[in-house]
Design a protein around this motif. Sequence first.
Motif, PDB file in Angstrom:
ATOM      1  N   ASP A 178     -15.616   0.272 -12.789  1.00  0.00           N
ATOM      2  CA  ASP A 178     -15.170   1.051 -11.105  1.00  0.00           C
ATOM      3  C   ASP A 178     -15.638   1.109  -9.857  1.00  0.00           C
ATOM      4  N   GLU A 179     -15.277   0.203  -9.219  1.00  0.00           N
ATOM      5  CA  GLU A 179     -15.259   0.360  -7.647  1.00  0.00           C
ATOM      6  C   GLU A 179     -14.112   0.789  -7.020  1.00  0.00           C
ATOM      7  N   THR A 180     -14.738   1.326  -5.358  1.00  0.00           N
ATOM      8  CA  THR A 180     -13.575   1.431  -4.178  1.00  0.00           C
ATOM      9  C   THR A 180     -13.682   0.936  -3.244  1.00  0.00           C
ATOM     10  N   LYS A 181     -13.147  -0.351  -2.941  1.00  0.00           N
ATOM     11  CA  LYS A 181     -13.621  -0.805  -1.555  1.00  0.00           C
ATOM     12  C   LYS A 181     -12.910  -0.500  -0.806  1.00  0.00           C
ATOM     13  N   ILE A 182     -13.507  -1.134   1.173  1.00  0.00           N
ATOM     14  CA  ILE A 182     -12.612  -0.082   2.373  1.00  0.00           C
ATOM     15  C   ILE A 182     -12.800  -1.525   2.487  1.00  0.00           C
ATOM     16  N   THR A 227       0.754  -1.448   0.268  1.00  0.00           N
ATOM     17  CA  THR A 227      -0.073   0.263  -0.080  1.00  0.00           C
ATOM     18  C   THR A 227       0.831   1.671  -0.330  1.00  0.00           C
ATOM     19  N   VAL A 283     -16.806  -7.619  -7.976  1.00  0.00           N
ATOM     20  CA  VAL A 283     -15.492  -6.382  -8.778  1.00  0.00           C
ATOM     21  C   VAL A 283     -16.336  -6.200  -9.842  1.00  0.00           C
ATOM     22  N   GLN A 287      -3.315   2.564   0.814  1.00  0.00           N
ATOM     23  CA  GLN A 287      -4.079   2.430  -0.226  1.00  0.00           C
ATOM     24  C   GLN A 287      -3.213   1.273  -1.396  1.00  0.00           C
ATOM     25  N   THR A 288      -3.696   0.935  -1.763  1.00  0.00           N
ATOM     26  CA  THR A 288      -3.596   0.505  -3.477  1.00  0.00           C
ATOM     27  C   THR A 288      -4.952   0.359  -4.681  1.00  0.00           C
ATOM     28  N   TYR A 289      -4.437  -0.310  -5.495  1.00  0.00           N
ATOM     29  CA  TYR A 289      -4.679   0.009  -6.759  1.00  0.00           C
ATOM     30  C   TYR A 289      -4.876  -1.342  -7.599  1.00  0.00           C
TER      31      TYR A 289
END
Length: 64
Positions: free
Chosen positions: A53-57, A16, A50, A21-23
Amino acid sequence: VRLYNTGLDYDATQYTNGDGQTYFIPLTPATYNLEVEGPGYLATSTTVFVSGDETKIIKIEQIE
């Protein structure tokens, strides 16, 4: 952070950034296994779906 889907032959591990964060891009829409671990934190694993385009926390627990 490790993200993998054996059916898709996808397995990637990344560090991260300073913000935690990492992508992982690009990804095929599917369900993936996610493993998160780091010094001072409890290891966590979960599945994520997935689709676009999504962000997962993912919140991880700090070891006290």
